[in-house]
Design a protein around this motif. Sequence first.
Motif, PDB file in Angstrom:
ATOM      1  N   GLY A  90       0.799  -1.222   0.000  1.00  0.00           N
ATOM      2  CA  GLY A  90       0.000   0.000   0.000  1.00  0.00           C
ATOM      3  C   GLY A  90       0.828   1.267   0.000  1.00  0.00           C
ATOM      4  O   GLY A  90       0.280   2.366   0.103  1.00  0.00           O
ATOM      5  N   THR A  91       2.123   1.140  -0.124  1.00  0.00           N
ATOM      6  CA  THR A  91       2.990   2.312  -0.177  1.00  0.00           C
ATOM      7  C   THR A  91       2.701   3.105  -1.443  1.00  0.00           C
ATOM      8  O   THR A  91       2.565   2.531  -2.518  1.00  0.00           O
ATOM      9  CB  THR A  91       4.466   1.896  -0.154  1.00  0.00           C
ATOM     10  N   THR A  92       2.603   4.406  -1.282  1.00  0.00           N
ATOM     11  CA  THR A  92       2.235   5.262  -2.409  1.00  0.00           C
ATOM     12  C   THR A  92       3.344   6.251  -2.768  1.00  0.00           C
ATOM     13  O   THR A  92       4.156   6.632  -1.915  1.00  0.00           O
ATOM     14  CB  THR A  92       0.953   6.035  -2.104  1.00  0.00           C
ATOM     15  N   TYR A  93       3.344   6.645  -4.016  1.00  0.00           N
ATOM     16  CA  TYR A  93       4.307   7.594  -4.540  1.00  0.00           C
ATOM     17  C   TYR A  93       3.533   8.534  -5.457  1.00  0.00           C
ATOM     18  O   TYR A  93       2.639   8.097  -6.185  1.00  0.00           O
ATOM     19  CB  TYR A  93       5.388   6.882  -5.356  1.00  0.00           C
ATOM     20  N   TYR A  94       3.890   9.825  -5.416  1.00  0.00           N
ATOM     21  CA  TYR A  94       3.129  10.815  -6.171  1.00  0.00           C
ATOM     22  C   TYR A  94       4.046  11.749  -6.947  1.00  0.00           C
ATOM     23  O   TYR A  94       5.170  12.047  -6.532  1.00  0.00           O
ATOM     24  CB  TYR A  94       2.276  11.655  -5.221  1.00  0.00           C
ATOM     25  N   ALA A  95       3.499  12.250  -8.026  1.00  0.00           N
ATOM     26  CA  ALA A  95       4.164  13.332  -8.735  1.00  0.00           C
ATOM     27  C   ALA A  95       4.081  14.594  -7.882  1.00  0.00           C
ATOM     28  O   ALA A  95       3.127  14.782  -7.113  1.00  0.00           O
ATOM     29  CB  ALA A  95       3.490  13.568 -10.083  1.00  0.00           C
ATOM     30  N   HIS A  96       5.065  15.439  -8.040  1.00  0.00           N
ATOM     31  CA  HIS A  96       5.115  16.655  -7.223  1.00  0.00           C
ATOM     32  C   HIS A  96       3.871  17.516  -7.415  1.00  0.00           C
ATOM     33  O   HIS A  96       3.373  18.135  -6.475  1.00  0.00           O
ATOM     34  CB  HIS A  96       6.358  17.455  -7.587  1.00  0.00           C
ATOM     35  N   SER A  97       3.349  17.517  -8.636  1.00  0.00           N
ATOM     36  CA  SER A  97       2.222  18.395  -8.958  1.00  0.00           C
ATOM     37  C   SER A  97       0.930  18.015  -8.238  1.00  0.00           C
ATOM     38  O   SER A  97       0.016  18.843  -8.136  1.00  0.00           O
ATOM     39  CB  SER A  97       1.985  18.397 -10.466  1.00  0.00           C
ATOM     40  N   VAL A  98       0.827  16.795  -7.744  1.00  0.00           N
ATOM     41  CA  VAL A  98      -0.419  16.365  -7.101  1.00  0.00           C
ATOM     42  C   VAL A  98      -0.228  15.996  -5.632  1.00  0.00           C
ATOM     43  O   VAL A  98      -1.213  15.743  -4.927  1.00  0.00           O
ATOM     44  CB  VAL A  98      -1.052  15.175  -7.848  1.00  0.00           C
ATOM     45  N   LYS A  99       1.004  15.972  -5.179  1.00  0.00           N
ATOM     46  CA  LYS A  99       1.272  15.557  -3.804  1.00  0.00           C
ATOM     47  C   LYS A  99       0.541  16.477  -2.836  1.00  0.00           C
ATOM     48  O   LYS A  99       0.568  17.698  -2.974  1.00  0.00           O
ATOM     49  CB  LYS A  99       2.771  15.580  -3.543  1.00  0.00           C
ATOM     50  N   GLY A 100      -0.126  15.871  -1.870  1.00  0.00           N
ATOM     51  CA  GLY A 100      -0.887  16.633  -0.895  1.00  0.00           C
ATOM     52  C   GLY A 100      -2.328  16.881  -1.296  1.00  0.00           C
ATOM     53  O   GLY A 100      -3.145  17.269  -0.458  1.00  0.00           O
ATOM     54  N   ARG A 101      -2.636  16.655  -2.581  1.00  0.00           N
ATOM     55  CA  ARG A 101      -4.014  16.844  -3.052  1.00  0.00           C
ATOM     56  C   ARG A 101      -4.652  15.522  -3.477  1.00  0.00           C
ATOM     57  O   ARG A 101      -5.857  15.337  -3.326  1.00  0.00           O
ATOM     58  CB  ARG A 101      -4.051  17.817  -4.235  1.00  0.00           C
ATOM     59  N   PHE A 102      -3.848  14.639  -4.030  1.00  0.00           N
ATOM     60  CA  PHE A 102      -4.353  13.354  -4.514  1.00  0.00           C
ATOM     61  C   PHE A 102      -3.899  12.235  -3.579  1.00  0.00           C
ATOM     62  O   PHE A 102      -2.791  12.280  -3.033  1.00  0.00           O
ATOM     63  CB  PHE A 102      -3.810  13.070  -5.913  1.00  0.00           C
ATOM     64  N   THR A 103      -4.750  11.231  -3.455  1.00  0.00           N
ATOM     65  CA  THR A 103      -4.430  10.071  -2.631  1.00  0.00           C
ATOM     66  C   THR A 103      -4.807   8.798  -3.363  1.00  0.00           C
ATOM     67  O   THR A 103      -5.935   8.676  -3.857  1.00  0.00           O
ATOM     68  CB  THR A 103      -5.179  10.122  -1.289  1.00  0.00           C
ATOM     69  N   ILE A 104      -3.871   7.880  -3.431  1.00  0.00           N
ATOM     70  CA  ILE A 104      -4.124   6.577  -4.049  1.00  0.00           C
ATOM     71  C   ILE A 104      -4.295   5.549  -2.937  1.00  0.00           C
ATOM     72  O   ILE A 104      -3.535   5.534  -1.962  1.00  0.00           O
ATOM     73  CB  ILE A 104      -2.954   6.154  -4.961  1.00  0.00           C
ATOM     74  N   SER A 105      -5.293   4.709  -3.118  1.00  0.00           N
ATOM     75  CA  SER A 105      -5.521   3.625  -2.167  1.00  0.00           C
ATOM     76  C   SER A 105      -5.958   2.394  -2.939  1.00  0.00           C
ATOM     77  O   SER A 105      -6.231   2.460  -4.134  1.00  0.00           O
ATOM     78  CB  SER A 105      -6.576   4.018  -1.130  1.00  0.00           C
ATOM     79  N   ARG A 106      -5.993   1.248  -2.232  1.00  0.00           N
ATOM     80  CA  ARG A 106      -6.435   0.039  -2.930  1.00  0.00           C
ATOM     81  C   ARG A 106      -7.258  -0.823  -2.012  1.00  0.00           C
ATOM     82  O   ARG A 106      -7.158  -0.752  -0.783  1.00  0.00           O
ATOM     83  CB  ARG A 106      -5.252  -0.753  -3.505  1.00  0.00           C
ATOM     84  N   ASP A 107      -8.099  -1.625  -2.639  1.00  0.00           N
ATOM     85  CA  ASP A 107      -8.922  -2.607  -1.929  1.00  0.00           C
ATOM     86  C   ASP A 107      -8.547  -3.968  -2.509  1.00  0.00           C
ATOM     87  O   ASP A 107      -8.927  -4.290  -3.632  1.00  0.00           O
ATOM     88  CB  ASP A 107     -10.407  -2.299  -2.141  1.00  0.00           C
ATOM     89  N   ASN A 108      -7.791  -4.728  -1.746  1.00  0.00           N
ATOM     90  CA  ASN A 108      -7.293  -6.005  -2.244  1.00  0.00           C
ATOM     91  C   ASN A 108      -8.424  -6.977  -2.560  1.00  0.00           C
ATOM     92  O   ASN A 108      -8.337  -7.754  -3.506  1.00  0.00           O
ATOM     93  CB  ASN A 108      -6.357  -6.636  -1.219  1.00  0.00           C
ATOM     94  N   VAL A 109      -9.466  -6.943  -1.762  1.00  0.00           N
ATOM     95  CA  VAL A 109     -10.577  -7.884  -1.956  1.00  0.00           C
ATOM     96  C   VAL A 109     -11.307  -7.588  -3.263  1.00  0.00           C
ATOM     97  O   VAL A 109     -11.673  -8.493  -4.009  1.00  0.00           O
ATOM     98  CB  VAL A 109     -11.549  -7.828  -0.769  1.00  0.00           C
ATOM     99  N   LYS A 110     -11.486  -6.324  -3.544  1.00  0.00           N
ATOM    100  CA  LYS A 110     -12.212  -5.920  -4.754  1.00  0.00           C
ATOM    101  C   LYS A 110     -11.294  -5.759  -5.955  1.00  0.00           C
ATOM    102  O   LYS A 110     -11.762  -5.430  -7.057  1.00  0.00           O
ATOM    103  CB  LYS A 110     -12.960  -4.611  -4.504  1.00  0.00           C
ATOM    104  N   ASN A 111      -9.981  -5.941  -5.754  1.00  0.00           N
ATOM    105  CA  ASN A 111      -9.016  -5.739  -6.851  1.00  0.00           C
ATOM    106  C   ASN A 111      -9.193  -4.358  -7.489  1.00  0.00           C
ATOM    107  O   ASN A 111      -9.195  -4.217  -8.716  1.00  0.00           O
ATOM    108  CB  ASN A 111      -9.159  -6.816  -7.919  1.00  0.00           C
ATOM    109  N   THR A 112      -9.346  -3.381  -6.638  1.00  0.00           N
ATOM    110  CA  THR A 112      -9.661  -2.024  -7.103  1.00  0.00           C
ATOM    111  C   THR A 112      -8.676  -1.026  -6.518  1.00  0.00           C
ATOM    112  O   THR A 112      -8.307  -1.120  -5.342  1.00  0.00           O
ATOM    113  CB  THR A 112     -11.094  -1.638  -6.705  1.00  0.00           C
ATOM    114  N   VAL A 113      -8.261  -0.096  -7.361  1.00  0.00           N
ATOM    115  CA  VAL A 113      -7.416   1.004  -6.944  1.00  0.00           C
ATOM    116  C   VAL A 113      -8.201   2.297  -7.111  1.00  0.00           C
ATOM    117  O   VAL A 113      -8.953   2.450  -8.074  1.00  0.00           O
ATOM    118  CB  VAL A 113      -6.129   1.061  -7.786  1.00  0.00           C
ATOM    119  N   TYR A 114      -8.015   3.198  -6.173  1.00  0.00           N
ATOM    120  CA  TYR A 114      -8.738   4.462  -6.187  1.00  0.00           C
ATOM    121  C   TYR A 114      -7.767   5.634  -6.294  1.00  0.00           C
ATOM    122  O   TYR A 114      -6.643   5.571  -5.806  1.00  0.00           O
ATOM    123  CB  TYR A 114      -9.557   4.616  -4.905  1.00  0.00           C
ATOM    124  N   LEU A 115      -8.244   6.683  -6.921  1.00  0.00           N
ATOM    125  CA  LEU A 115      -7.509   7.944  -6.949  1.00  0.00           C
ATOM    126  C   LEU A 115      -8.453   9.014  -6.445  1.00  0.00           C
ATOM    127  O   LEU A 115      -9.372   9.427  -7.144  1.00  0.00           O
ATOM    128  CB  LEU A 115      -7.025   8.271  -8.362  1.00  0.00           C
TER     129      LEU A 115
END
Length: 122
Positions: free
Chosen positions: A55-80
């Motif tokens: 679940g470790t995340t990495y972001y471009a400088h332009s979106v850091k602090g505004r965008f968040t990526i997460s995932r749901d392993n059970v649903k095989n889904t990633v969110y932005l």
Amino acid sequence: VQLQASGGGLVQAGGSLRLSCVASGRTFGTNFMGWFRQAPGKEREFVGTIRWSTGTTYYAHSVKGRFTISRDNVKNTVYLQMNSLKPEDTAIYYCAANRGSYSEYERHYNYWGQGTQVTVSS
């Protein structure tokens, strides 16, 4: 691996949207799930990525602090989750799967979704 992105739309500046990307098929072996975007007349650019196992995340400088990526392993889904959106965030957003090491380069992503349009009005 098949990827289906959704959740785009029209939002005013300062607003929020959450994009989803559902992975199906032979997802075993996917190490990172990334988000990229392409604005009109521009090249596709890296937005961020998440290591599937930790679940470790990495972001471009332009979106850091505004965008968040997460995932749901059970649903095989990633969110932005996109907050404090700006007109310059207007683009087609793509999710992509990477079976290799961490990368911000699209050539290292093996599978791509179809893209979802995000439009931010001023």
